[in-house]
Structure formats: C-alpha cells, structure tokens
Design a protein around this motif. Structure first.
Motif, mmCIF file in Angstrom:
data_model
loop_
_atom_site.group_PDB
_atom_site.id
_atom_site.type_symbol
_atom_site.label_atom_id
_atom_site.label_comp_id
_atom_site.label_asym_id
_atom_site.label_seq_id
_atom_site.Cartn_x
_atom_site.Cartn_y
_atom_site.Cartn_z
ATOM 1 N N ASP A 1 -14.158 2.808 2.691
ATOM 2 C CA ASP A 1 -14.616 3.827 1.752
ATOM 3 C C ASP A 1 -13.550 4.914 1.572
ATOM 4 O OD1 ASP A 1 -15.955 5.699 0.283
ATOM 5 O OD2 ASP A 1 -17.509 6.111 1.781
ATOM 6 N N ASN A 2 -12.834 4.815 0.453
ATOM 7 C CA ASN A 2 -11.875 5.885 0.154
ATOM 8 C C ASN A 2 -12.416 6.761 -0.978
ATOM 9 O OD1 ASN A 2 -11.526 4.203 -2.007
ATOM 10 N ND2 ASN A 2 -9.503 3.480 -1.376
ATOM 11 N N GLU A 3 -13.680 6.628 -1.206
ATOM 12 C CA GLU A 3 -14.451 7.567 -2.023
ATOM 13 C C GLU A 3 -14.097 7.605 -3.509
ATOM 14 O OE1 GLU A 3 -14.340 11.217 0.465
ATOM 15 O OE2 GLU A 3 -16.238 10.446 1.254
ATOM 16 N N VAL B 1 -8.918 7.309 4.424
ATOM 17 C CA VAL B 1 -8.225 8.337 3.645
ATOM 18 C C VAL B 1 -7.262 7.692 2.651
ATOM 19 C CG1 VAL B 1 -6.635 10.292 3.782
ATOM 20 C CG2 VAL B 1 -8.422 10.002 5.528
ATOM 21 N N CYS B 2 -7.283 8.195 1.426
ATOM 22 C CA CYS B 2 -6.379 7.705 0.382
ATOM 23 C C CYS B 2 -5.565 8.887 -0.140
ATOM 24 C CB CYS B 2 -7.182 7.070 -0.750
ATOM 25 S SG CYS B 2 -6.245 6.805 -2.265
ATOM 26 N N PRO B 3 -4.380 9.066 0.384
ATOM 27 C CA PRO B 3 -3.578 10.224 -0.020
ATOM 28 C C PRO B 3 -3.359 10.271 -1.535
ATOM 29 C CG PRO B 3 -2.565 9.090 1.841
ATOM 30 C CD PRO B 3 -3.692 8.231 1.378
ATOM 31 N N THR B 4 -3.174 9.113 -2.131
ATOM 32 C CA THR B 4 -2.894 9.071 -3.572
ATOM 33 C C THR B 4 -4.092 9.589 -4.377
ATOM 34 O OG1 THR B 4 -1.564 7.128 -3.118
ATOM 35 C CG2 THR B 4 -2.108 7.543 -5.424
ATOM 36 N N GLY B 5 -5.278 9.141 -4.003
ATOM 37 C CA GLY B 5 -6.468 9.519 -4.762
ATOM 38 C C GLY B 5 -7.030 10.876 -4.368
ATOM 39 N N GLY C 1 -9.682 -4.958 -5.417
ATOM 40 C CA GLY C 1 -9.496 -3.548 -5.103
ATOM 41 C C GLY C 1 -8.106 -3.352 -4.537
ATOM 42 N N CYS C 2 -7.808 -2.141 -4.146
ATOM 43 C CA CYS C 2 -6.475 -1.835 -3.631
ATOM 44 C C CYS C 2 -5.984 -2.849 -2.604
ATOM 45 C CB CYS C 2 -6.473 -0.451 -2.980
ATOM 46 S SG CYS C 2 -5.938 0.834 -4.129
ATOM 47 N N MET C 3 -6.839 -3.136 -1.611
ATOM 48 C CA MET C 3 -6.353 -3.949 -0.494
ATOM 49 C C MET C 3 -6.022 -5.373 -0.903
ATOM 50 S SD MET C 3 -5.874 -1.978 1.941
ATOM 51 C CE MET C 3 -5.425 -0.771 0.709
ATOM 52 N N ALA D 1 0.839 -1.209 0.000
ATOM 53 C CA ALA D 1 0.000 0.000 0.000
ATOM 54 C C ALA D 1 0.872 1.256 0.000
ATOM 55 C CB ALA D 1 -0.913 0.001 1.215
ATOM 56 N N CYS D 2 0.296 2.357 -0.501
ATOM 57 C CA CYS D 2 1.024 3.620 -0.544
ATOM 58 C C CYS D 2 1.297 4.108 0.878
ATOM 59 C CB CYS D 2 0.224 4.710 -1.253
ATOM 60 S SG CYS D 2 -0.516 4.224 -2.792
ATOM 61 N N GLN D 3 2.234 5.019 0.951
ATOM 62 C CA GLN D 3 2.538 5.634 2.241
ATOM 63 C C GLN D 3 1.301 6.387 2.742
ATOM 64 O OE1 GLN D 3 5.420 8.828 2.218
ATOM 65 N NE2 GLN D 3 6.696 7.632 3.601
ATOM 66 N N GLY D 4 0.983 6.203 4.000
ATOM 67 C CA GLY D 4 -0.136 6.945 4.573
ATOM 68 C C GLY D 4 -1.501 6.444 4.147
ATOM 69 N N CYS D 5 -1.578 5.193 3.718
ATOM 70 C CA CYS D 5 -2.857 4.636 3.262
ATOM 71 C C CYS D 5 -3.781 4.347 4.450
ATOM 72 C CB CYS D 5 -2.600 3.349 2.479
ATOM 73 S SG CYS D 5 -4.121 2.491 2.045
ATOM 74 N N GLY D 6 -4.894 5.022 4.474
ATOM 75 C CA GLY D 6 -5.842 4.847 5.578
ATOM 76 C C GLY D 6 -6.503 3.487 5.562
ATOM 77 N N GLU D 7 -6.671 2.936 4.363
ATOM 78 C CA GLU D 7 -7.329 1.644 4.226
ATOM 79 C C GLU D 7 -6.475 0.532 4.840
ATOM 80 O OE1 GLU D 7 -8.645 1.424 0.084
ATOM 81 O OE2 GLU D 7 -9.957 -0.238 0.617
ATOM 82 N N ALA D 8 -5.171 0.569 4.538
ATOM 83 C CA ALA D 8 -4.279 -0.474 5.054
ATOM 84 C C ALA D 8 -4.209 -0.406 6.578
ATOM 85 C CB ALA D 8 -2.890 -0.322 4.440
HETATM 86 S S1 SF4 Z 1 -4.200 4.190 -3.842
HETATM 87 FE FE1 SF4 Z 1 -5.081 4.889 -1.911
HETATM 88 S S2 SF4 Z 1 -6.240 3.147 -1.108
HETATM 89 FE FE2 SF4 Z 1 -4.876 2.383 -2.685
HETATM 90 S S3 SF4 Z 1 -3.058 1.698 -1.573
HETATM 91 FE FE3 SF4 Z 1 -2.683 3.802 -2.240
HETATM 92 S S4 SF4 Z 1 -3.347 5.072 -0.552
HETATM 93 FE FE4 SF4 Z 1 -4.208 3.046 -0.201
#
Ligand code: SF4
Ligand SMILES: Cc1ncc(C[n+]2csc(CCOP(=O)(O)OP(=O)(O)O)c2C)c(N)n1
Ligand SMILES: [Mg+2]
Lengths: 388, 332
Positions: free
Chosen positions: B149-151, B233-237, B63-65, B35-42
């Motif tokens: 829900d990262n919207e 929260v999804c910092p990337t998106g 999905g991402c996870m 997962a990306c840095q700061g991924c709220g989902e992970a």
């Molecule tokens: S794109 Fe968003 S939800 Fe997916 S791994 Fe990266 S931060 Fe997490």
C-alpha cells in the motif's frame, strides 16, 4: 465401446469434460450455461472425477483462476455465455498470448441491452479477435466430440492456444439428444495427459506475463497470429483422427448438397440442421439449393471456403450478430473479404437472423434462398423478418 | 521493535540485535529492477521473498512492481512468477493454488508444499481487485495475499485510490483552491480481511524488517488464506526524499497512523510497541509534499481521527479473543 445415451446437452458437455480428466474447473453460473457448472460440480462431488471445482465469484475470476491453474500445468475447463463472456473479456487475449490451452464452452446467448437470455452469436463475435480457436457445434453429438477434440488441439505443442466451443443457448444447451459417448479408455487413448511446455514451479523458476515494450509487443502479436493460423493443420489432423476412431467426420466447412447448387445458405451453429431441411424441401421443389456450415470460425478456413463455393452462383450468408454501422454481419464481411480476390466468385447477400432467440423456421430459410436468387437484396444487409 | 540502548545482556532479550544475521542472504528479487530510488515497495518485496523462501509462486497484479521487475526479456524474479492483469492477482493466485493442489493429489507433481502468494498495490487490492480478493479469501485457498500500500495508483501517475489518506494531494484529488486534496478517509483493508475470518491478518512495513519478515513466515505457515497489509513508502508519489523511506515508515508507527499488529484467529496483538506518548501526526505529515498544503486546523482533524482509530484498535487489542479462546470459554 461408445454408448448411446439420451441426455441434455449441457449435462453431456460436463460428462465430456470429465472424460477428458480435467484437473481444475472454474465456472461462474449464467443462463444458459449454468447446467454445465451444476452437473460438473455434481460429478466432482460424487467422486467420479478427481478435480478441483472452483466456485469463483465472477467470470473475470473464472478465467483468471483458469489461467493460474493452467500455469501450474493443470488441464483446465471453464464455460460461460453472454455477459459472462464479456465480463471476462479483459482476460481472453491474455490467455491466448500466454499460450494456456484452456478449453471453454460458450453457451451462446445474446448480449444486453436489452437484457435477453436467448440465443444468438453476439457474445462470441464481441470477443472474436482475442486469439482463441473457435469451434461451432451443430448438435449435441458435436458438442461432446468437440469438447474432447478441443483439448487435443489446444494442447498440441505446435498450437498451445485456448479453444472455445460454441453451443447455441437453449436450442442446443437445453435439448435432450441421443449422444454417443466414447468410453474412458478410448478418450484416454485419443487424449493423452497434458504435457505443458513450461510451468510455475520452484524447481525451474520462470517469469510469465512480462511487460512487452514496443520493440517486442508487435512480435508477440505476430507470434500469436502465426500460431493460430498454423493451428488449422492440427485441427484438421485431429478431426481426421477422430473420424478414423469414431466414424464421425468433421471439416472446417461442411458442405450439404452443394455439388450442383445455384444458391447456398451459409450458417454457423445449430441452425444448420434447420437449414438442411429447408434445402431438402427446396430441392424437392426443383430449386438447386445447398448449404455451407462453418464449423471452424477461428482460424478462419479461407482455402476450404474458396473450394467449397466453387460453382455456386449466390451465397446467402446468415449472421446472428450485428456489426453496428459496419458492412453487415461478421460472417458476411469475413466471407466477402475472403472471396474478394477470386476471379470467379459468387454474389453474396447477408441476412441477420435469429437475434436474441428469434425463431427461424424451415420456411424462413426457404424464403431467404428464394429472395437471394436475384443475387442482390434491396439493402446491403437485411434484418430478416424484423419490424421497423 | 524497541531500539535497545543498554548493553546487550542476553541473546534472547536482545534477539532483534542478532536476528538480522539470521536472515537469508539469498536474493529472490534481484537488483537491477527499475524501481525509483528509495522505493519502499521494492524493498518490502525483497524482504518478503527472503522470508518466503524458494518454495513459493508469486502472482503479481499490474502496477509499479510488475512494471519495474519484468521488462521483457529481463526479469528480477528468481521465484516462479506470473502476471496476468490488474484486477485479478487474487484469482490467478487462487488458480495457482487449485492447480498445484490438484496436481499433487493426482501425483502429477512432487508432493511438496509450494505456497501461492499473490501481491498487488493498494489499487490492485483495495479497489479494482477487491472482489477477486474477497472471493479468494472466502474460498479459503491455501494462499497468502500481500498488499503493498503506497496509498495511490503510482504506476499510472499518482492517482487517488481508496488507500489514499484524507486530504493527501494526488493527481486526481489535487490540493485545489477550493477542495484541498482527497476528501475521504482511507479504507481499512486489514479490518475487512479480519471480517472474512481469514486466520492470519497482519499489518507491516519494511521500516520494521524483522517484524515484517516474521509475519510473512507466520502467514506462510497458515494452511488457508492469510493477508498482510504492507505500508510502503513511495518517495515519487509522496513527494518525499528517497532517504526518508525507512524513517517515514517508523514515523507512521510512532504517530499511530499505521500501527503494526496481527490478528490471529480473531485475536488482535500489537507486534511493535508504540511509544506511550504517541508523536503528533504533524511529525509524519511534514516531510511529505502531498501534505504540504495542510492548514493547522486540517492537521488537527487528522490528529483527532488518528486518536480515535488508535483507541478503537486498543479496545480490540485488549478485549478481542481468538475463536479458540471463545470455544474454551463456552466449554466452561
Ligand atoms: S513510483 Fe513509487 S512505488 Fe513506484 S517504483 Fe517509484 S517509488 Fe516505487
Ligand atoms: C483494468 C485496468 N484498469 C486500469 C489499468 C491501469 N493501471 C495499471 S496499474 C494502475 C495503478 C496501480 O496502482 P496500485 O495497484 O496502487 O499499484 P502501484 O503502482 O501504486 O504499486 C492502473 C490504474 C489497468 N492496467 N487495467
Ligand atoms: Mg499504489
């Protein structure tokens, strides 16, 4: 001891699933399959079978739930037809890839459009290349036998694949037939408890259905292909055992009066019985007709086919599904390709018949044989008896 | 959660200060996922697994996870885990439950309660998996469903979903010269689950970890379906910086954009207090690139909507009664 009972084939099919002591069934209604779901739920609700019957909200969920249950180690059954099969098509190749030996009855029905509830094979052909073992039944007895055999084949440790049993909609599903039922003890002996390879359980956590990168995806496809190709050995063993126990013989390709045949019909499913009558009638008229009935569609029995066509001059292959803009029906193109490398091979013609429930009678099969005797039709494939 | 400024008087009063020490050290979602840095989902998944404990089976929607945690031959999961497809986590999870129940009843596996937990993103839950979820909840399986829900559809490149907020810019609802981003309001998924008569429904976010974990534990205990809508929260998106992940979750609460509540047997209760004077939505919106294009007028429209939704929720919090209470009232 087996018992002969007169029964609608769908009812018989549900009874067969119950004899297999399934743990979970998840089925969504669709004509002409629904009677299976209805009767099975009756068996469960009457307490004759200890199983969870899941009244899911769609076929997509029917197969998804079946996979979830199979992943826990349950013996799982489902059934569908036509639009329902297409609706679950996303999940079909995943079931085989994840090696869940789910058994599914397909009450074969034409796919829309136009919408049509009657029988042909366009549903199964649409989902042909999804890695499921496919049986085709001729009659009610075969439906019951094949349902039981399907679990034994699919659950074999060297197979571990889902199996579908194709049952012609209405022609077979809604017919009342005298059917010999093995008793529970006999089925238990033939079909021991399912011993899964790996299950979802906290005592031994595993990850199932992980992401396949390019470095591994192709290997996964090959593994599935190797598994299904090799499964023919197990299918034949299981059928041998069945014959020994119950006296009914099953072969991937069943030949009827082909020993000295000049022209042979090729059929799959319930039309084989009508074709047999046509062959008998032609023989009476002095025409050397024969018939090959394909019982095992996947894995395709190449070696058995080559053996079965020896000495036959013309094959009249019938198809009950179209391959629009393609080389002819799916059975035809399979057979033609299978025989391509044979130095001596029959001429092969293709009839598209019985689409969307169109009746095909004895006289039609006789006519098909007569026309095929020339070894060539005026078109690459013929929509037999179709206007326009 | 109230931040306690005074010197702690008693453990009970300041439970939240001590509670983190009680959280299990065991990791079921291990480091090394992609997962990306700061991924709220992970982060949320890690906390969820701790709260669920060992006797759990996870069904994960595509999905991402799923992608970041299961690149063959590796896995980040220390719990039994299955992924089948994008739209069907709820139905696979319901099958897992049905399988376990049948096998336990028939004595084929140990008679021990193992919870089936299905998880999916907003896309896998609110859009393509909506029907499967509705079916699984309606059939009353003993299972928990958690929506992260990262919207947006993050895994496939930040496309809009029915969880995307009004006017947010996404790759299929971009902030254009004529149309400024997503044109409709976010679907209220928790309400839809309440309407299914699901015995336990809650909203949560990893920005309030103990609240989230408590809800997971409660949901796990329910003998029947339960649903948690987890704001992630999804910092990337979202075009936000990774270190603001926790802060954005808190701002979502403090502005009233994403209130934290639970609905037990039909009765609403706020689980984390929101300041009497809610912060303006602007405070939440400004740190995120997806809202960068908003004009003051548009922000005002969002503010009004949030105010109305807040009031609607408060009415439910004040006046809703559980089925049990209603039953008692009727008896009187
Ligand atoms: S794109 Fe968003 S939800 Fe997916 S791994 Fe990266 S931060 Fe997490
Ligand atoms: C039937 C189907 N349609 C589309 C996709 C492509 N797809 C995979 S994941 C995904 C989006 C996932 O979004 P969400 O559920 O919100 O999860 P996130 O990645 O944001 O965590 C999409 C569109 C797919 N895998 N299957
Ligand atoms: Mg998402």
């Amino acid at each position: 001891m087996s018992k002969r009972v007169g029964m609608e084939v769908t009812t018989a099919c549900a009874e067969a699933a119950a004899l297999c002591r399934i743990d979970v069934a998840s089925v969504y209604p669709i004509t002409p399959q629904s009677h299976i779901a209805e009767h099975l739920s009756e068996i469960v609700n009457d307490g004759r079978l200890d199983a969870s019957f899941m009244t899911v909200e769609s076929e997509h969920s029917a197969l998804s739930a079946a996979m979830g249950a199979s992943a826990t180690g349950a013996r799982v059954f489902t059934a569908t037809a036509s639009q329902g099969l297409l609706f679950m098509s996303e999940i079909l190749p995943i079931t085989s890839a994840m090696r869940f030996p789910v058994v599914m009855i397909i009450a074969n029905r034409a796919i829309s459009g136009p919408i049509n509830i009657w029988n042909d094979h366009s549903d199964i052909m649409h989902t042909r290349d999804t890695g499921w073992i496919s049986f085709f039944a001729d009659n009610g007895q075969e439906v019951v036998d094949m349902t039981i055999q399907a679990f034994k084949v699919g659950e074999n440790r060297n197979v571990m694949l889902p199996v579908n049993v194709n049952v012609d909609g209405f022609q077979l599903t809604h017919t009342v037939e005298p059917i010999l039922f093995p008793d529970q003890e006999e089925v238990d002996r033939f079909l021991p408890e399912y011993v899964p390879y790996a299950t979802l359980h906290p005592d031994r956590p595993v990850s199932m259905g992980t992401l396949g990168v390019p470095e591994i995806y192709a290997e996964a496809q090959k593994a599935k292909d190797v598994a299904i190709v090799n499964s023919i050995k197990v299918v034949k063993e299981v059928w041998k055992e069945w014959e020994k126990l119950f006296g009914r013989k099953y072969e991937p390709i069943q030949s009827y009066r082909t020993k000295d045949a000049d022209v042979a019909l090729v059929t799959m499913g319930s039309m084989g019985e009508t074709a047999e009558i046509a062959v008998d009638a032609l023989r009476k008229q002095g025409v050397k007709a024969g018939l090959l009935k394909i019982k095992l569609w996947r894995p395709f029995p190449f070696a058995e086919l080559k053996k079965a066509v020896k000495g036959i001059r013309v094959l009249a292959v019938t198809d009950r599904a179209c391959s629009f803009g393609g080389p002819g029906g799916p059975v035809f193109s399979e057979i033609r390709s299978a025989l391509y490398e044979e130095s001596v091979r029959p001429a092969i013609v293709n009839y598209l018949i019985g689409l969307g429930g169109r009746d095909v009678q004895v006289e039609d099969f006789m006519e098909m044989v007569r026309k095929a005797a020339k070894g060539k039709l005026s078109e690459p494939y013929e929509f037999y008896g179709v206007r326009g | 959660m109230n931040t306690v400024k005074k010197y702690p008087k008693s453990i009970i009063e300041n439970f939240d200060l001590y509670a983190p020490k009680l959280v299990s050290k065991e990791e079921f979602f291990s480091p090394g996922h992609r997962a990306c840095q700061g991924c709220g989902e992970a982060l949320a998944i890690r906390l969820m697994c701790k709260a669920l404990g060992k006797d759990t089976i996870i069904t994960n929607a595509t999905g991402c996870m799923e992608v970041v945690s299961s690149v063959y031959p590796t896995t980040a999961w220390n719990l039994p885990w299955i992924h089948v497809a994008f739209p069907n986590a709820a139905s696979v999870g319901s099958g897992v439950e049905a399988g376990l129940t049948a096998l336990r009843r028939k004595g084929k596996i140990a008679d021990r309660r193992v919870k089936s937990v299905a998880i999916g993103g907003d896309g896998g839950t609110m859009d393509i998996g909506f029907q499967a979820l509705s079916g699984a909840m309606e059939r009353f399986h003993d299972m928990l469903y958690v929506c992260f829900d990262n919207e947006a559809y993050m895994n496939t490149g930040i496309q809009r979903s029915s969880g995307t907020p009004f006017l947010a810019s996404t790759s299929t609802a971009p902030a254009g010269k004529k149309i400024p981003g997503n044109q409709v309001w976010k679907k209220n998924m928790a309400e839809i689950m309440v309407a299914h008569n699901v015995p336990y429904v809650a909203t949560a976010t990893p920005s309030y970890p103990l609240d989230f974990m408590n809800k997971v534990k409660k949901a796990r205990r329910v003998k029947g379906p339960s649903y948690i809508h987890c704001f992630a929260v999804c910092p990337t998106g979202w075009r936000s910086t990774s270190e603001t992940c926790i802060k954005l979750g808190r701002l979502a609460l403090e502005t009233g954009i994403f209130p934290l509540y639970e609905v037990v047997d039909g009765k609403y209760r706020l689980t984390v207090e929101v300041p009497e004077k809610r912060r303006p939505v602007q405070d939440y919106l400004k740190g995120q690139g997806r809202f960068r294009h908003l004009t003051p007028d548009q922000i005002q429209v969002i503010q009004e909507r949030v105010d109305i939704e807040w009031e609607a929720l408060m009415i439910k919090v004040k006046h809703s009664k559980s089925r049990e209470e209603l039953r008692t009232l009727r008896g009187k």
